[in-house]
Design a protein around this motif. Sequence first.
Motif, PDB file in Angstrom:
ATOM      1  N   HIS A 292     -32.443  -3.976 -11.066  1.00  0.00           N
ATOM      2  CA  HIS A 292     -32.618  -3.480 -12.430  1.00  0.00           C
ATOM      3  C   HIS A 292     -32.389  -1.973 -12.577  1.00  0.00           C
TER       4      HIS A 292
ATOM      5  N   TYR B 269     -31.552   9.397 -14.737  1.00  0.00           N
ATOM      6  CA  TYR B 269     -32.808   8.984 -15.366  1.00  0.00           C
ATOM      7  C   TYR B 269     -33.772  10.147 -15.569  1.00  0.00           C
TER       8      TYR B 269
ATOM      9  N   GLU C  76     -35.601  -1.465 -19.069  1.00  0.00           N
ATOM     10  CA  GLU C  76     -35.398  -1.546 -20.519  1.00  0.00           C
ATOM     11  C   GLU C  76     -35.783  -0.229 -21.179  1.00  0.00           C
TER      12      GLU C  76
ATOM     13  N   ARG D   4     -32.994   2.201 -20.752  1.00  0.00           N
ATOM     14  CA  ARG D   4     -31.844   1.909 -21.636  1.00  0.00           C
ATOM     15  C   ARG D   4     -32.148   2.338 -23.066  1.00  0.00           C
TER      16      ARG D   4
ATOM     17  N   ARG E  51     -30.046   5.737 -21.400  1.00  0.00           N
ATOM     18  CA  ARG E  51     -29.571   5.824 -20.017  1.00  0.00           C
ATOM     19  C   ARG E  51     -28.949   4.503 -19.613  1.00  0.00           C
ATOM     20  N   PRO E  52     -27.841   4.513 -18.882  1.00  0.00           N
ATOM     21  CA  PRO E  52     -27.165   3.280 -18.492  1.00  0.00           C
ATOM     22  C   PRO E  52     -27.975   2.526 -17.440  1.00  0.00           C
TER      23      PRO E  52
END
Length: 506
Positions: A421, A444, A498, A501, A505-506
């Motif tokens: 993840h 991140y 999640e 995202r 952020r990818p």
Amino acid sequence: MTSSGTNSPSGTNSPSGTDSPSGANPPPDASPLDGEGAAPWAAAWELLLPVASAPARARGRTLQAALREAIRTGRLARGTRLPSSRDLAADLGVSRGLVTEAYEQLAAEGYLHSARGAGTWVGAAVRGGPPRARDLAPRSPGARADFVPGTPDLSLFPRAAWAAAQRGVLAELPHDALGYPDPRGLPRLRTALAELLARRRGVVADPERLVVVSGVAQAMTLLGLVLHARGEHALGVEDPGSPEHASLYAAAGIGTVPLPLDGAGLAMGPLRDSGVRAVVTTPSHQFPSGIAYSARRRTELLDWARSVDGLIVEDDYDGDFRYDRAPVGALQGLDPERVAYTGSVSKSLAPGLRLGWLLVPASLAEEVVERKRTMDLGHPTLDQALFARFVERGDHDRQLRRCQRAYRERRDTLVAALTEHLPGTRVSGIAAGLHVIATLPERYGPCDRFVQRVTAAGVAVRELGRYGRVPDDLPRLVLGYAHLSPARIREGVRLMAEAARLDGRP
């Protein structure tokens, strides 16, 4: 029960009778029982109802306890006038002498005030309120997934084996064993612990130098008190490291000097330059970085202690749990006269047991034992005998194997979930213990922003910077996993991804 004229608790006129003549003048702050003043006594009346049904021998104590409770909780307010002893006795169906004795006892204690010709009143000394027992134990923040490190899986506690050991101890323990114990601990437990620690952790364990303590916290406090009495004012602590070490030594009057780590353990240059002669370490699995001290660094650390006539305190907080190989033996085994070794059952059984051990050099043993004696006169005898039986029968070894299997599976699950993840995440530190260090990719960062996002998503985490100095602002997390099921671990990592995202952020 009878209704004694105007003196029943539900009455509205002033009490009368030999204890409180109707012509008496109440204190200035009194609440007479006419009009709205009847409410205080009426509100407390139900507390006295158990008196009537209590056994005859217990009625006096029951009445006194009920009146104290009513006054402490405020149901009988300051200045409230009580019924006469005759009328209250009639209402409760007890003797007047019993009520008189209760009034006199509570007057002697300061709860009531009596004066000839003025009756009996609630005194002004009590400043009570509703009794309240708060629970200040640390609790989970109620997150959807809680990765805060430091807690084992308490559901793994071996209740059946523990209960069996308890029954066995209660059946066999002689009466004289329930007296004050040897402050070091029961000889039976110290002998069992010495064998266990020598076999599992490679320590040099003399039962005469083992002290049973209330967890590592008390071990640190005892050492701090002894060092302070010897004139030491500071000792070194790992940075980053456990924040509890500094606070425990501060309580004993000892300051702490943060000392940096390198890839092999405590950095020797800053240690030598610090001027301290004692240092606290976690060499088998450093908290929180997760590294194990190298063999060379262990040797250097011991050489330093010998050169300054110093002491190394070894906190072996989770040394039993290594998943890729046999655990590295304790540092204490290399030089028992320079290392004080401490551990506990907090990770293998439960921290609430408050049960640990301290193995001290011969030069410190007498002083440590005396400090233990004056601190609490020894650890509870039943707890010691129970754990001794638990160890002797092999139950502790079985518990360690059970935890080992569960925690290894959970660590593997966490590493796999991070890879799936949050690709690019690097897990560092040895495969051991109850936590990992996860360094997320730079995209991140910064770390505080990432933590805010995942916290808002219901995931509790701790950043590495919370425990001391870190080299950069990459998202470096200390993730505890032992208390989480594999399913909860996967769900928590998914929620973190999640949240990242949602932040773009990818």
